[in-house]
Every structure is written in C-alpha cells, then in structure tokens.
Design an enzyme around this catalytic site. Structure first.
Site, PDB file in Angstrom:
ATOM      1  CG  HIS A 195       3.714   7.395   3.165  1.00  0.00           C
ATOM      2  ND1 HIS A 195       4.135   8.565   2.579  1.00  0.00           N
ATOM      3  CD2 HIS A 195       2.448   7.201   2.736  1.00  0.00           C
ATOM      4  CE1 HIS A 195       3.160   9.059   1.832  1.00  0.00           C
ATOM      5  NE2 HIS A 195       2.125   8.241   1.906  1.00  0.00           N
ATOM      6  CG  ASP A 222      -2.921   9.536 -12.753  1.00  0.00           C
ATOM      7  OD1 ASP A 222      -3.359   8.898 -11.790  1.00  0.00           O
ATOM      8  OD2 ASP A 222      -1.737   9.934 -12.811  1.00  0.00           O
ATOM      9  NE  ARG A 263      -0.129   4.518 -10.855  1.00  0.00           N
ATOM     10  CZ  ARG A 263      -0.011   4.573  -9.534  1.00  0.00           C
ATOM     11  NH1 ARG A 263      -0.487   5.603  -8.880  1.00  0.00           N
ATOM     12  NH2 ARG A 263       0.549   3.595  -8.878  1.00  0.00           N
ATOM     13  CD  GLU A 289      -3.173  -2.675   0.558  1.00  0.00           C
ATOM     14  OE1 GLU A 289      -2.738  -3.289  -0.437  1.00  0.00           O
ATOM     15  OE2 GLU A 289      -3.439  -1.463   0.542  1.00  0.00           O
ATOM     16  CB  ILE A 293      -4.136  11.892   2.446  1.00  0.00           C
ATOM     17  CG1 ILE A 293      -5.170  10.860   2.913  1.00  0.00           C
ATOM     18  CG2 ILE A 293      -3.544  12.664   3.623  1.00  0.00           C
ATOM     19  CD1 ILE A 293      -4.577   9.707   3.693  1.00  0.00           C
ATOM     20  CB  THR A 340       0.141   3.143   4.482  1.00  0.00           C
ATOM     21  OG1 THR A 340      -1.060   3.849   4.211  1.00  0.00           O
ATOM     22  CG2 THR A 340       0.532   3.344   5.933  1.00  0.00           C
ATOM     23  CE1 TYR A 375      -7.807   6.846   8.261  1.00  0.00           C
ATOM     24  CE2 TYR A 375      -9.285   6.237  10.062  1.00  0.00           C
ATOM     25  CZ  TYR A 375      -8.014   6.259   9.499  1.00  0.00           C
ATOM     26  OH  TYR A 375      -6.968   5.692  10.174  1.00  0.00           O
ATOM     27  CB  CYS A 401     -15.685   5.751  21.794  1.00  0.00           C
ATOM     28  SG  CYS A 401     -15.819   5.253  20.062  1.00  0.00           S
ATOM     29  CB  CYS A 419      -0.854  -0.020   1.273  1.00  0.00           C
ATOM     30  SG  CYS A 419      -1.734   1.503   1.619  1.00  0.00           S
TER      31      CYS A 419
HETATM   32  P1  NAD Z   1      -1.627   6.812  -5.564  1.00  0.00           P
HETATM   33  O1  NAD Z   1      -0.671   7.805  -5.049  1.00  0.00           O
HETATM   34  O2  NAD Z   1      -1.109   5.525  -6.133  1.00  0.00           O
HETATM   35  O3  NAD Z   1      -2.548   7.483  -6.676  1.00  0.00           O
HETATM   36  C1  NAD Z   1      -2.749   8.862  -6.805  1.00  0.00           C
HETATM   37  C2  NAD Z   1      -2.765   9.187  -8.290  1.00  0.00           C
HETATM   38  O4  NAD Z   1      -3.060  10.577  -8.447  1.00  0.00           O
HETATM   39  C3  NAD Z   1      -1.425   8.923  -8.984  1.00  0.00           C
HETATM   40  O5  NAD Z   1      -1.582   8.030 -10.058  1.00  0.00           O
HETATM   41  C4  NAD Z   1      -0.999  10.321  -9.435  1.00  0.00           C
HETATM   42  O6  NAD Z   1      -0.286  10.313 -10.665  1.00  0.00           O
HETATM   43  C5  NAD Z   1      -2.350  11.022  -9.574  1.00  0.00           C
HETATM   44  N1  NAD Z   1      -2.273  12.486  -9.619  1.00  0.00           N
HETATM   45  C6  NAD Z   1      -1.318  13.304  -9.109  1.00  0.00           C
HETATM   46  N2  NAD Z   1      -1.563  14.586  -9.459  1.00  0.00           N
HETATM   47  C7  NAD Z   1      -2.704  14.584 -10.181  1.00  0.00           C
HETATM   48  C8  NAD Z   1      -3.467  15.604 -10.812  1.00  0.00           C
HETATM   49  N3  NAD Z   1      -3.115  16.884 -10.758  1.00  0.00           N
HETATM   50  N4  NAD Z   1      -4.589  15.243 -11.460  1.00  0.00           N
HETATM   51  C9  NAD Z   1      -4.962  13.937 -11.534  1.00  0.00           C
HETATM   52  N5  NAD Z   1      -4.274  12.931 -10.960  1.00  0.00           N
HETATM   53  C10 NAD Z   1      -3.155  13.246 -10.290  1.00  0.00           C
HETATM   54  O7  NAD Z   1      -2.625   6.516  -4.374  1.00  0.00           O
HETATM   55  P2  NAD Z   1      -3.720   5.361  -4.088  1.00  0.00           P
HETATM   56  O8  NAD Z   1      -3.087   4.248  -3.341  1.00  0.00           O
HETATM   57  O9  NAD Z   1      -4.508   5.063  -5.306  1.00  0.00           O
HETATM   58  O10 NAD Z   1      -4.621   6.174  -3.053  1.00  0.00           O
HETATM   59  C11 NAD Z   1      -5.340   7.318  -3.484  1.00  0.00           C
HETATM   60  C12 NAD Z   1      -5.323   8.434  -2.439  1.00  0.00           C
HETATM   61  O11 NAD Z   1      -6.082   8.034  -1.305  1.00  0.00           O
HETATM   62  C13 NAD Z   1      -3.944   8.785  -1.889  1.00  0.00           C
HETATM   63  O12 NAD Z   1      -3.895  10.198  -1.680  1.00  0.00           O
HETATM   64  C14 NAD Z   1      -3.894   8.055  -0.568  1.00  0.00           C
HETATM   65  O13 NAD Z   1      -3.017   8.691   0.359  1.00  0.00           O
HETATM   66  C15 NAD Z   1      -5.318   8.185  -0.122  1.00  0.00           C
HETATM   67  N6  NAD Z   1      -5.814   7.172   0.824  1.00  0.00           N
HETATM   68  C16 NAD Z   1      -6.673   7.598   1.766  1.00  0.00           C
HETATM   69  C17 NAD Z   1      -7.243   6.692   2.635  1.00  0.00           C
HETATM   70  C18 NAD Z   1      -8.241   7.173   3.633  1.00  0.00           C
HETATM   71  O14 NAD Z   1      -8.663   6.369   4.486  1.00  0.00           O
HETATM   72  N7  NAD Z   1      -8.679   8.421   3.550  1.00  0.00           N
HETATM   73  C19 NAD Z   1      -6.922   5.329   2.556  1.00  0.00           C
HETATM   74  C20 NAD Z   1      -6.042   4.917   1.555  1.00  0.00           C
HETATM   75  C21 NAD Z   1      -5.501   5.842   0.683  1.00  0.00           C
HETATM   76 ZN    ZN Z   2     -14.315   3.518  19.625  1.00  0.00          ZN
END
Ligand code: NAD
Ligand code: ZN
Length: 341
Positions: free
Chosen positions: A43, A195, A200, A64, A264, A40, A287, A96, A38
């Site tokens: 990171h 994208d 992709r 995962e 995010i 994460t 989330y 909670c 993932c």
């Molecule tokens: P990822 O980073 O693989 O995909 C993001 C995509 O956005 C990439 O392909 C990138 O090229 C594209 N991108 C960048 N700039 C762009 C622009 N200006 N216009 C269009 N596309 C653009 O991430 P992922 O694993 O597919 O996850 C998607 C997002 O969700 C990430 O930001 C991740 O951090 C977030 N996320 C959030 C949660 C949550 O619980 N809120 C959980 C998982 C992932």
């Molecule tokens: Zn709780």
C-alpha cells in the site's frame, strides 16, 4: 546507514543514506538481518488512498524483520548484544486501561513501526525493550523474519478450539496459508481453504490445508458435501478481505459456528444478518498479535516442528527491493525476503 524510505508523496521507495537511529535509555539497537514485504508495504509503495492519508513523509518503512542486538540503552538489563530478535511492530502507550490491565493488543494509542515511526527496512532499528522478542537458538533467519504476519495467522487461528474441528479459511494469501499450517499443527480435521489463484492454493496445501477450493470453479457447499460434513464448518478464519468470500463463509458455517475476521475489506460490506442471528454465529474481529502470548505460541510451535518456510517464494538482497515489490504486485509471490547482511 542504508534504508528504504518513502521520500516523497508518490509511488515507489528510495534507497537512501539516513542517520542511524538514536538509542534511548529504554531502547535496544538492532542490526537488521532479514526483512519481509507485507501487504501494508505494498500500500505504501503503491501510494494508495490509505497510504496517502496515513504515512507522513519522509518515513523509513517496513515492520517484518529479524536482526541481532548490537547495543542497549542504560535501563535495559534483560537484553544484550548478540541476541537474535524480532519485535512487535505495534508500540503501545503502556498507560491506558487496556495496557495497564495487560491487554496491550487492545491499546487505542498504538503507533506502528514503518507506518507512524521509523521502520525496519534499514540497516539498524531502535525499538523499546518492551517490544523485543528473542528467538529460540538456531532459528532459520528467513522464518524468524515472518513472525509479524505469522503472528497474525496464529492470533486469528487460535481464537477458538481447533482439535478435531472442521475449519474454513477464506483467502490463501501468506497469512491464510500460514493459518492452515497452524490449524494442522493444532489438530484440526478438515482444513479447507479458498482462493481464486491456483498457485496460492497449491502453496496453502504445502503448508497444511487438506482441501483447496478455487471458488471461481467450485462451490464451497459442494465441497462440504463431498467431505461428508453434515452441518457446516465449526471454525471460520476470514483472511481475504473480500466481501464475497465472507458472505460465502457465513452460509457454510454450522449452527453455533465461530468466525475470526482478520481480512480488511476495502469497502463497506453488506452481510446477511439473519444467517448470523438464526444460526447463532460468533463473529470476532482480530487485529495484530497478542503481546506476548501470540509470540510465545509462535516460538513454541516452530520449536515443536511447525514449518512455515514454504510460504517464502522469493529471496533477494535489499538492493533488489524493486524486483521484490514487482513480484508482489504481480500477485505471483507469497512472502519475499530481503537480505540485509
Ligand atoms: P493477501 O491479499 O496476500 O491475500 C488475500 C487472498 O484472498 C489473495 O490470495 C486473494 O486472491 C484472495 N481472495 C480474493 N478474493 C477472494 C474470494 N472471493 N474468495 C477467496 N479468496 C479470495 O493478504 P495477506 O497478506 O495474506 O493478508 C490477509 C488479509 O488480512 C488481508 O485482507 C490483509 O489486509 C489483512 N491483514 C489484517 C491484519 C489485522 O491486524 N487485522 C494484519 C495483517 C493483514
Ligand atoms: Zn495503551
């Protein structure tokens, strides 16, 4: 047992021998069979600022997964050895107000496997029984390993009615691409995904996007016009975390359009609030996954023919994890499966 461990504060992961997890009376012990990498985990591997302030070391990482139950604690009567399961990686407090009301995805005391507690990049994982999800018989194990990010896609995409609606997805990463598949399955009309990376976008088209837009070459407003959409998109799914993409989405929504935000952003994002107000847009942050309505919908959609397997670009043994992280870092991969059999 073997596990991928963030052994010390620095870049990389270490394949180590660590003790098998203890099985508490309410726990299920799972022999891990497949895991997926993932964002994460990236990171954590790259040890960026977020990882440095979040991950205690040493820590077995990964969340995962799919595996087979091999043992259960003495309180567990609903699960038995041999079942193929994944698990909700967010372990909630159960006490909670939100938890007690059944809104467990809103628990403010969540701890994440592979982040705050030992994770799934290991031969064995112990998980509270309340976090275990049994798969339908015969499910493809590689697909089953994706239920965590697939759940993000489903949780976001199913926030709003999709039947006959025009959907804009910003970001064609694995989650955006799987969201396109869900929108198609749920009967949306136009499913436009943006994208900057053609590979992709091509993958998103394989999964269900009806029109791909590389925003480095094409404008969303032009595409919208060419599709004969008079007033803009009905539903927006923000899955890039990119401020430009989000602002582009805002101005391409219809009046009364509804947006679910999963991506995010890395930094503070300024948006045009006048567009939100005068066009009466709905913005909702998303989330994780709903426990366990999202999981139920995932299983049912896979059972009824939804195929998310094209999102998998690489498969390899867990010993080759460094290669997996390398292809992820290079931006050429979508989902990478590590095999623990
Ligand atoms: P990822 O980073 O693989 O995909 C993001 C995509 O956005 C990439 O392909 C990138 O090229 C594209 N991108 C960048 N700039 C762009 C622009 N200006 N216009 C269009 N596309 C653009 O991430 P992922 O694993 O597919 O996850 C998607 C997002 O969700 C990430 O930001 C991740 O951090 C977030 N996320 C959030 C949660 C949550 O619980 N809120 C959980 C998982 C992932
Ligand atoms: Zn709780």
């Amino acid at each position: 047992m073997k596990a991928l461990v963030k052994k010390e504060a620095g870049t990389g992961l270490w394949l180590e021998d660590v003790p098998e997890p203890q099985v508490g009376i309410n726990d299920v012990l799972i022999k891990v069979r497949r895991t997926a990498i993932c964002g994460t985990d990236m990171h954590i591997f790259n040890w960026d600022a977020w990882a440095q302030k979040t991950i205690p070391v040493p820590m077995v990482v990964g969340h995962e997964f799919v595996g087979e139950i091999v043992d259960v604690g003495s309180n567990v009567i609903d699960f038995r050895p041999g079942q193929i399961v994944s698990g909700e990686g967010h372990v909630v407090c159960g006490r909670c107000r939100n938890c007690m009301a059944g809104r467990r995805h809103l628990c403010a005391h969540t701890s994440g496997i592979g982040v705050n507690r030992p994770g799934a990049f290991a031969e064995y994982l112990a998980l509270p029984m309340s976090n275990v999800w049994e798969h339908s018989p015969g499910i493809d194990l590689d697909v089953a390993a994706l239920f965590d990010p697939f759940g993000n896609a489903v949780h976001t995409a199913l926030q709003y009615d999709l039947l006959g609606e025009d959907v804009l997805i910003t970001g064609a990463g694995p989650i955006g691409a799987m969201a396109a598949a869900v929108c198609k399955h749920a009967g949306a009309r136009h499913i436009v995904i943006t994208d900057l990376i053609d590979a992709r976008l091509e993958r998103a088209a394989m999964l269900g996007a009806t029109r791909t837009v590389n925003v480095s070459r094409e404008s969303l407003a032009d595409v919208q016009k060419s599709l004969g959409m008079e007033e803009g998109f009905d539903v927006g799914l923000e899955m890039s975390g990119n401020p430009k993409a989000f602002n582009d989405m805002l101005v391409n929504m219809c009046h009364g359009g509804k947006i679910a935000i999963l991506g995010i952003p890395a930094e503070d994002t300024a948006i045009d609030w006048n567009t939100v107000i005068f066009n009466m847009l709905t913005l909702k942050g998303i989330y994780g996954r709903e426990m366990y309505e999202t999981w139920y919908k995932m299983s049912v959609m896979i059972d009824s023919g939804l195929d998310i397997s094209p999102v998998i670009t690489h498969r390899m043994g867990f010993e080759d994890f460094e290669k997996g992280f390398e292809v992820m870092n290079a931006g050429e991969a979508s989902k990478v499966i590590l095999n623990w059999d």
